[in-house]
Design a protein around this motif. Sequence first.
Motif, PDB file in Angstrom:
ATOM      1  N   MET A 173       0.673  -1.216  -0.055  1.00 34.08           N
ATOM      2  CA  MET A 173       0.095   0.192   0.059  1.00 34.08           C
ATOM      3  C   MET A 173       0.816   1.252   0.098  1.00 34.08           C
ATOM      4  O   MET A 173       1.980   1.232   0.469  1.00 34.08           O
ATOM      5  N   GLU A 206      -6.002   0.913   8.653  1.00 35.82           N
ATOM      6  CA  GLU A 206      -6.999  -0.004   8.282  1.00 35.82           C
ATOM      7  C   GLU A 206      -8.104   0.679   7.418  1.00 35.82           C
ATOM      8  O   GLU A 206      -9.428   0.259   7.376  1.00 35.82           O
ATOM      9  N   GLY A 207      -8.164   1.806   7.006  1.00 43.78           N
ATOM     10  CA  GLY A 207      -8.964   2.547   6.404  1.00 43.78           C
ATOM     11  C   GLY A 207     -10.368   3.032   7.257  1.00 43.78           C
ATOM     12  O   GLY A 207     -11.412   3.143   6.632  1.00 43.78           O
ATOM     13  N   ILE A 230      -5.158   2.129   2.187  1.00 42.25           N
ATOM     14  CA  ILE A 230      -5.973   1.194   1.508  1.00 42.25           C
ATOM     15  C   ILE A 230      -5.669   1.439   0.119  1.00 42.25           C
ATOM     16  O   ILE A 230      -6.490   0.851  -0.784  1.00 42.25           O
TER      17      ILE A 230
END
Length: 234
Positions: free
Chosen positions: A32, A55-56, A74
């Motif tokens: 990422m 983790e968004g 992400i």
Amino acid sequence: MVSVEIYRYNPEVDAAPYMQTLSLPEEFRVRMVLDALEYLRVQDPTLAYRRSCREGVCGSDGMNINGKNALACITPVTQALSTSNRLVVRPLPGMPVIRDLVVDQTLFFKQYERVMPWLITVDANPPIERLQTPQERARLDGLYECILCGCCTSQCPSSWWNPEKYLGPAALLQSLRFILDSRDQARDARLESMQDPFSLFRCRSIGNCTWVCPKGLNPMGAIGRIRLELLRKE
Ligand code: SF4
Ligand code: SF4
């Protein structure tokens, strides 16, 4: 190696912003963008950006990646490279830069506060809690998931042109979340507060907001729904 360009600006030492050219090992193509930034920061510890959950979910690492606002944690490097042979990372546009990829979101949260993002009630408190039917709760789907990352408002031309007067897509989506909540009792006041020419009606329905939302939400659709609610009210 993967070529990277990163916007750099430290107002304490730089006369003006500049793009720094760096490179990443090939293995980062399948990682990422946030992993790439973490690697680059080990090479240059002065690089500044926000991050938290990875983790968004927290919405801290919104930035402009190859021209499109996104959450670095992400967004795969390969996705960014699908439109260019290098990774280009800039801060969220339309917001003042504090340093490197860190922007000042004071106005963004002021606009959020303007829509009164809390339940307003006039009835006496019930003995335990205010209940909703499953159908009433379902009305909030597509709205409550907003993490206030700012990607939509930062990519919205109407917000660039009228940052103080136009509420922007994030605040408007949040406003609808309370307008449609069966427990809220300030629906009319909420709608009336947006009847000036700017707060809501500066949206030009271009859809940049919906294009970039990392949670797959539809702020442009939410703005259309508020307009519908205003018509219903009249
Ligand atoms: S649709 Fe409206 S809110 Fe979304 S980017 Fe365009 S002008 Fe901004
Ligand atoms: S609507 Fe989407 S892009 Fe806009 S603040 Fe919420 S999560 Fe971020």
